[in-house]
Write a protein that holds these residues in place. Structure first.
Motif, PDB file in Angstrom:
ATOM      1  N   GLU A 105      73.134  49.601  18.491  1.00 51.95           N
ATOM      2  CA  GLU A 105      74.118  49.314  19.381  1.00 51.95           C
ATOM      3  C   GLU A 105      74.030  49.245  20.676  1.00 51.95           C
ATOM      4  O   GLU A 105      72.834  49.675  21.156  1.00 51.95           O
ATOM      5  CB  GLU A 105      75.249  50.620  19.195  1.00 51.95           C
ATOM      6  CG  GLU A 105      75.209  50.965  17.693  1.00 51.95           C
ATOM      7  CD  GLU A 105      74.936  52.033  17.137  1.00 51.95           C
ATOM      8  OE1 GLU A 105      75.054  52.911  16.299  1.00 51.95           O
ATOM      9  OE2 GLU A 105      73.296  52.134  17.710  1.00 51.95           O
ATOM     10  N   SER A 106      74.938  48.502  21.537  1.00 51.68           N
ATOM     11  CA  SER A 106      74.785  48.262  22.757  1.00 51.68           C
ATOM     12  C   SER A 106      76.114  48.090  23.396  1.00 51.68           C
ATOM     13  O   SER A 106      77.212  48.030  22.653  1.00 51.68           O
ATOM     14  CB  SER A 106      73.888  47.143  23.278  1.00 51.68           C
ATOM     15  OG  SER A 106      74.499  45.849  22.826  1.00 51.68           O
ATOM     16  N   CYS A 108      76.563  45.523  17.864  1.00 46.73           N
ATOM     17  CA  CYS A 108      75.868  46.158  16.835  1.00 46.73           C
ATOM     18  C   CYS A 108      75.068  45.021  16.276  1.00 46.73           C
ATOM     19  O   CYS A 108      75.756  44.340  15.638  1.00 46.73           O
ATOM     20  CB  CYS A 108      76.463  46.993  15.774  1.00 46.73           C
ATOM     21  SG  CYS A 108      75.462  47.796  14.502  1.00 46.73           S
ATOM     22  N   THR A 120      75.556  54.702  20.930  1.00 43.48           N
ATOM     23  CA  THR A 120      75.889  53.943  22.308  1.00 43.48           C
ATOM     24  C   THR A 120      77.044  55.137  23.062  1.00 43.48           C
ATOM     25  O   THR A 120      77.842  55.353  22.351  1.00 43.48           O
ATOM     26  CB  THR A 120      76.074  52.863  22.623  1.00 43.48           C
ATOM     27  OG1 THR A 120      75.830  52.494  23.934  1.00 43.48           O
ATOM     28  CG2 THR A 120      77.446  52.392  21.959  1.00 43.48           C
TER      29      THR A 120
END
Length: 123
Positions: free
Chosen positions: A6-7, A22, A117
């Motif tokens: 994730e980010s 993701c 995240t």
């Protein structure tokens, strides 16, 4: 299983927006149903949204319906969570999950999970 990363998390003021991504490894991403969950401090993990393998069907928790949108791009092996009108109560660690079985995914029993995240919404 797929590996998920994730980010896109961060700090945002109430009323603001964020888009989480993701990214999944592997060539079988399009065969998985995907979901987003979140967990706030001291609370149990909560289902947020899921999306079918084709992207044609989505489902949301009442707490985010109308504010969050889940989508996917199978060509990029990525699922997204667009979060609008954020509230302080949306503050949590957000996780994506993958499974080939939708009921199992919705129960939080998915076979693959990302590391999470952090999303923090200030008032």
């Amino acid at each position: 299983q797929v590996q998920l990363v994730e980010s896109g998390g961060g700090l945002v003021q109430a009323g603001g927006s964020l888009r989480l991504s993701c990214a999944a490894s592997g060539r079988t991403f399009s065969t998985y149903v995907m979901g987003w969950f979140r967990q706030a401090p001291g609370k149990e993990r909560e289902f947020i949204a899921d999306i079918s393998w084709s992207g044609g069907s989505t489902n949301y928790a009442d707490s985010v319906k109308g504010r969050f949108t889940i989508s996917r791009d199978n060509a990029k092996n990525t699922v997204y969570l667009q979060m609008n009108s954020l509230k302080p109560e949306d503050t949590a660690v957000y996780y994506c999950a993958a499974d080939r079985n939708l009921p199992r995914l919705r129960l939080g029993l998915g076979g693959s999970w990302g590391q999470g995240t952090q999303v923090t919404v200030s008032s």
